[in-house]
Design a protein around this motif. Structure first.
Motif, PDB file in Angstrom:
ATOM      1  N   LEU A  96     -16.972  37.902  -1.169  1.00  0.00           N
ATOM      2  CA  LEU A  96     -17.168  37.469  -1.831  1.00  0.00           C
ATOM      3  C   LEU A  96     -16.954  35.487  -1.137  1.00  0.00           C
ATOM      4  O   LEU A  96     -16.616  35.361   0.011  1.00  0.00           O
ATOM      5  N   PRO A  97     -18.538  34.998  -1.164  1.00  0.00           N
ATOM      6  CA  PRO A  97     -18.632  33.931  -1.003  1.00  0.00           C
ATOM      7  C   PRO A  97     -17.244  32.669  -0.185  1.00  0.00           C
ATOM      8  O   PRO A  97     -16.684  33.203  -1.819  1.00  0.00           O
ATOM      9  N   ALA A  98     -18.260  32.039   0.715  1.00  0.00           N
ATOM     10  CA  ALA A  98     -16.129  31.441   0.571  1.00  0.00           C
ATOM     11  C   ALA A  98     -15.989  30.271  -0.825  1.00  0.00           C
ATOM     12  O   ALA A  98     -14.282  30.113  -0.744  1.00  0.00           O
ATOM     13  N   ALA A  99     -17.373  29.799  -1.249  1.00  0.00           N
ATOM     14  CA  ALA A  99     -16.714  28.402  -1.777  1.00  0.00           C
ATOM     15  C   ALA A  99     -16.360  29.357  -3.367  1.00  0.00           C
ATOM     16  O   ALA A  99     -15.230  28.923  -3.830  1.00  0.00           O
ATOM     17  N   LEU A 100     -15.753  30.558  -3.016  1.00  0.00           N
ATOM     18  CA  LEU A 100     -15.196  31.590  -4.506  1.00  0.00           C
ATOM     19  C   LEU A 100     -14.038  31.822  -4.178  1.00  0.00           C
ATOM     20  O   LEU A 100     -13.083  32.830  -4.845  1.00  0.00           O
ATOM     21  N   SER A 101     -13.887  31.730  -2.807  1.00  0.00           N
ATOM     22  CA  SER A 101     -12.412  33.492  -2.629  1.00  0.00           C
ATOM     23  C   SER A 101     -11.917  32.274  -1.260  1.00  0.00           C
ATOM     24  O   SER A 101     -11.398  32.183  -0.264  1.00  0.00           O
ATOM     25  N   ALA A 102     -11.697  31.016  -1.396  1.00  0.00           N
ATOM     26  CA  ALA A 102     -10.506  30.320  -0.377  1.00  0.00           C
ATOM     27  C   ALA A 102     -10.945  28.333  -0.968  1.00  0.00           C
ATOM     28  O   ALA A 102     -11.488  28.101  -1.674  1.00  0.00           O
ATOM     29  N   GLY A 103      -9.371  27.811  -1.000  1.00  0.00           N
ATOM     30  CA  GLY A 103      -9.853  26.587  -1.686  1.00  0.00           C
ATOM     31  C   GLY A 103     -10.474  25.304  -0.711  1.00  0.00           C
ATOM     32  O   GLY A 103     -11.172  25.848  -0.182  1.00  0.00           O
ATOM     33  N   PRO A 104     -10.119  24.207  -1.576  1.00  0.00           N
ATOM     34  CA  PRO A 104     -10.982  22.815  -0.308  1.00  0.00           C
ATOM     35  C   PRO A 104     -10.709  23.087   0.650  1.00  0.00           C
ATOM     36  O   PRO A 104     -11.754  22.923   1.400  1.00  0.00           O
ATOM     37  N   GLN A 120      -7.740  37.302   0.768  1.00  0.00           N
ATOM     38  CA  GLN A 120      -8.539  37.512   2.310  1.00  0.00           C
ATOM     39  C   GLN A 120      -8.804  39.295   2.062  1.00  0.00           C
ATOM     40  O   GLN A 120      -9.368  39.428   3.308  1.00  0.00           O
ATOM     41  N   TYR A 121      -7.346  40.353   2.152  1.00  0.00           N
ATOM     42  CA  TYR A 121      -7.441  41.260   1.691  1.00  0.00           C
ATOM     43  C   TYR A 121      -8.317  41.807   1.650  1.00  0.00           C
ATOM     44  O   TYR A 121      -9.433  42.939   1.685  1.00  0.00           O
ATOM     45  N   LEU A 122      -8.169  41.226   0.006  1.00  0.00           N
ATOM     46  CA  LEU A 122      -9.834  41.776  -0.730  1.00  0.00           C
ATOM     47  C   LEU A 122     -10.943  41.889   0.256  1.00  0.00           C
ATOM     48  O   LEU A 122     -11.916  42.628  -0.312  1.00  0.00           O
ATOM     49  N   ASN A 123     -11.169  40.803   0.283  1.00  0.00           N
ATOM     50  CA  ASN A 123     -12.494  40.642   1.173  1.00  0.00           C
ATOM     51  C   ASN A 123     -12.574  41.145   2.117  1.00  0.00           C
ATOM     52  O   ASN A 123     -13.618  42.004   2.889  1.00  0.00           O
ATOM     53  N   GLU A 124     -11.556  41.878   2.948  1.00  0.00           N
ATOM     54  CA  GLU A 124     -11.535  42.288   4.047  1.00  0.00           C
ATOM     55  C   GLU A 124     -11.560  44.157   3.235  1.00  0.00           C
ATOM     56  O   GLU A 124     -13.012  44.850   3.782  1.00  0.00           O
ATOM     57  N   GLY A 139     -13.846  26.331   0.452  1.00  0.00           N
ATOM     58  CA  GLY A 139     -14.109  26.803  -0.024  1.00  0.00           C
ATOM     59  C   GLY A 139     -13.952  25.670  -0.799  1.00  0.00           C
ATOM     60  O   GLY A 139     -13.865  24.368  -0.750  1.00  0.00           O
ATOM     61  N   VAL A 140     -14.085  26.332  -2.433  1.00  0.00           N
ATOM     62  CA  VAL A 140     -14.209  25.832  -3.704  1.00  0.00           C
ATOM     63  C   VAL A 140     -12.946  25.600  -4.615  1.00  0.00           C
ATOM     64  O   VAL A 140     -12.382  24.726  -4.726  1.00  0.00           O
ATOM     65  N   VAL A 141     -13.157  27.093  -4.624  1.00  0.00           N
ATOM     66  CA  VAL A 141     -12.548  27.802  -5.528  1.00  0.00           C
ATOM     67  C   VAL A 141     -11.742  28.740  -4.959  1.00  0.00           C
ATOM     68  O   VAL A 141     -12.390  29.976  -4.907  1.00  0.00           O
ATOM     69  N   ASN A 142     -10.384  29.544  -5.277  1.00  0.00           N
ATOM     70  CA  ASN A 142     -10.118  30.844  -4.573  1.00  0.00           C
ATOM     71  C   ASN A 142     -10.385  31.963  -5.752  1.00  0.00           C
ATOM     72  O   ASN A 142      -8.676  31.891  -6.677  1.00  0.00           O
ATOM     73  N   LEU A 143     -10.919  32.154  -6.494  1.00  0.00           N
ATOM     74  CA  LEU A 143     -10.777  32.819  -7.533  1.00  0.00           C
ATOM     75  C   LEU A 143      -9.944  33.918  -7.644  1.00  0.00           C
ATOM     76  O   LEU A 143      -9.855  33.916  -8.736  1.00  0.00           O
ATOM     77  N   PRO A 144      -9.889  35.346  -6.954  1.00  0.00           N
ATOM     78  CA  PRO A 144      -9.056  36.512  -6.437  1.00  0.00           C
ATOM     79  C   PRO A 144      -7.557  35.907  -6.917  1.00  0.00           C
ATOM     80  O   PRO A 144      -7.124  36.872  -7.695  1.00  0.00           O
ATOM     81  N   ALA A 145      -7.227  34.747  -6.254  1.00  0.00           N
ATOM     82  CA  ALA A 145      -6.035  34.660  -6.232  1.00  0.00           C
ATOM     83  C   ALA A 145      -5.310  34.265  -8.328  1.00  0.00           C
ATOM     84  O   ALA A 145      -4.903  34.360  -8.091  1.00  0.00           O
ATOM     85  N   VAL A 146      -6.556  33.586  -8.564  1.00  0.00           N
ATOM     86  CA  VAL A 146      -6.431  33.454  -9.823  1.00  0.00           C
ATOM     87  C   VAL A 146      -6.707  34.325 -10.647  1.00  0.00           C
ATOM     88  O   VAL A 146      -5.547  34.797 -11.536  1.00  0.00           O
ATOM     89  N   VAL A 147      -6.902  35.147 -10.376  1.00  0.00           N
ATOM     90  CA  VAL A 147      -6.841  37.075 -10.990  1.00  0.00           C
ATOM     91  C   VAL A 147      -6.361  37.546 -11.010  1.00  0.00           C
ATOM     92  O   VAL A 147      -4.979  38.235 -11.972  1.00  0.00           O
ATOM     93  N   VAL A 148      -5.737  38.008  -9.312  1.00  0.00           N
ATOM     94  CA  VAL A 148      -4.280  39.085  -8.937  1.00  0.00           C
ATOM     95  C   VAL A 148      -3.149  37.886 -10.328  1.00  0.00           C
ATOM     96  O   VAL A 148      -2.102  39.094 -10.668  1.00  0.00           O
ATOM     97  N   ILE A 149      -2.798  37.037 -10.474  1.00  0.00           N
ATOM     98  CA  ILE A 149      -2.310  36.328 -11.276  1.00  0.00           C
ATOM     99  C   ILE A 149      -1.639  36.679 -12.413  1.00  0.00           C
ATOM    100  O   ILE A 149      -1.235  36.886 -12.933  1.00  0.00           O
TER     101      ILE A 149
END
Length: 480
Positions: A154-162, A140-144, A166-176
């Motif tokens: 980032l589009p909602a499809a790539l920055s939030a879960g279903p 959320q804050y990365l988008n902010e 969205g479809v997949v929260n890609l930034p969340a995976v990246v930070v982990i």
């Protein structure tokens, strides 16, 4: 006649592992189990701040405000009081049993193997869900931040879960995955990074206070307790999520210099510092914008700074601080989870792969990558709001057990060396248990039902796997 397996003999129902045996097996007074002592007191304090200050205050504040209104300040105080009593218990046990297992090892030394396994099970929930939730907040804050810097998100499809549109929260995976990559490099590198991020995020929160207090209006605090005592309690149950992580300090028992001295001191410093910061931030946020404007708003601190300054630049600075702060929580909490699994693996209660330490980096590398991949799945696809209360109740249950463990260890090992002693014993641990139960009550009956099912699953797993494979019994260790 066939002899029964030793794991099922009536004499080992509790299977207590004495503190001296835990310390000897881990090498905690020397170099611990292939681990290296590289963290000093300052780095340990920064590690604690890194594990605590993150999503809870940058993202979760708005949820607590929605429950308690301006009285959210009291909610943070109530949550802090609960943590202070439990922090005393952690400080005594961490100084007496300086091993990586934290609450799990404390329970093993006092209340027995079955309780210890369930504590470890709850810690998987606490750390697993909190890391995933923290990673979602980071997104959320990365988008902010991206919006403030380049006017693009980032589009909602790539920055939030279903569950969040969205479809997949890609930034969340990246930070982990980035946190895992840093952790496997070595504790020294991870500690330095955490220290730098902790100093930076404290500076960002101080900047927020300086800006928000310029717009402070006493009228925003009235009426104060808009939802009464029940609202304060509900807010405290949510605010408690903001304090989750301070117990991770004790997971560094085998990688910190002079752990018997430094662990208790670091715990006390972290709780005091974080409580002051949280109460001040809550007061400044509501006084600057009003409870109605703060409640249930994502990236609330950036919103407040934007409103006060009339510019998106200040909000961008806060968003940058949040991105750094939340990343440090992912790093510190994942560290704690890997060390607890390593301790459980030593005892035979989880597969041996979790205890393997790389001789080159002195870190449990395979363990770390398994944890990262498991945590990344819910972060990528799940809407975690529904299980935050479940994480809270599991954490509170563990803290209640730690308070009980202090009493049990005083009785069973009165001569054990303790570098710190709980003040006002036995009143203090009794109050710790009472406050934990009170906040657990505030999570609601639906959460209690979920927690009961979760504990039942853990009990079945212990009965089917851990009990028969326990090294304490297979190795002929002492039982109670």
């Amino acid at each position: 006649m066939r002899r029964p397996h030793p794991a099922f003999s009536p004499a080992d129902r509790r299977r207590i592992k004495p503190p001296r045996q835990l310390i000897a097996e881990s090498g905690a007074d020397l170099e611990g189990h292939g681990l290296r002592r590289t963290m000093g007191l300052f780095q340990l304090v920064c590690f604690g701040v890194g594990a605590i200050v993150g999503t809870g205050i940058f993202v979760g504040l708005s949820d607590s405000v929605a429950k308690a209104g301006p009285a959210v300040v009291l909610s943070f105080v109530l949550a802090a009081v609960t943590c202070v009593f439990t922090a005393f218990a952690f400080a005594e046990l961490g100084g007496a049993i300086p091993v990586s297992g934290s609450s799990y090892s404390f329970a093993y030394a006092t209340l027995g193997e079955r309780t210890a396994f369930l504590v470890g099970w709850c810690l998987l929930l606490e750390y697993g869900v909190s890391v995933s939730a923290v990673a979602v907040g980071w997104s959320q804050y990365l988008n902010e931040l991206l919006n403030s810097l380049v006017g693009w998100q980032l589009p909602a499809a790539l920055s939030a879960g279903p569950g969040d549109g969205g479809v997949v929260n890609l930034p969340a995976v990246v930070v982990i995955l980035l946190a895992a990559a840093l952790l496997v490099r070595g504790v020294r590198e991870s500690a330095r990074a955490t220290a730098a991020m902790a100093v930076l995020k404290i500076g960002i929160l101080l900047l927020f206070l300086a800006i928000a207090f310029t717009a402070f209006k006493a009228g925003h605090l009235s009426p104060f307790a808009t939802h009464g005592a029940a609202g304060v309690t509900a807010g405290a149950s949510l605010a408690f999520f903001s304090y989750i992580g301070f117990d991770a300090i004790t997971t560094a028992g085998e990688e910190v210099k002079n752990p018997r001295r430094n662990i208790p001191i670091a715990i006390m410093i972290c709780i005091g510092l974080v409580t002051l910061l949280y109460c001040a931030v809550a007061l400044a946020a509501i006084g600057g914008l009003g409870a109605d404007a703060v409640g249930d708003r994502p990236a609330a601190l950036s919103l407040i700074v934007n409103q006060v300054t009339g510019s998106s630049f200040g909000g961008g600075v806060i968003a940058f601080g949040a991105v750094v702060a939340i990343a440090s929580v992912v790093l510190a909490v994942m560290y704690g989870q890997t060390r607890i699994l390593m301790s459980m693996s030593r005892d035979g209660l989880v597969p041996r792969v979790f205890e393997r330490v790389s001789p080159k980096t002195a870190t449990p590398g395979v363990n770390t990558w398994i944890v990262a991949l498991v945590f990344a799945v819910p972060a990528a696809f799940a809407s975690l709001d529904a299980v935050v209360n479940l994480t809270t109740i599991g954490t509170l249950a563990v803290m209640a057990v730690v308070n009980i463990a202090v009493v049990a260890l005083r009785r069973s090992e009165p001569e054990l060396k303790r570098s710190f002693r709980v003040p006002l014993y036995p009143v203090s641990p009794a109050l710790g248990v009472g406050f934990c139960l009170y906040l657990m009550y505030g999570t609601g009956w639906a959460t209690w039902l979920q927690f009961a099912v979760f504990l039942l699953a853990g009990a079945v797993l212990y009965a089917c796997y851990g009990r028969a494979r326990s090294r304490l019994v297979r190795g002929g260790g002492p039982t109670a």
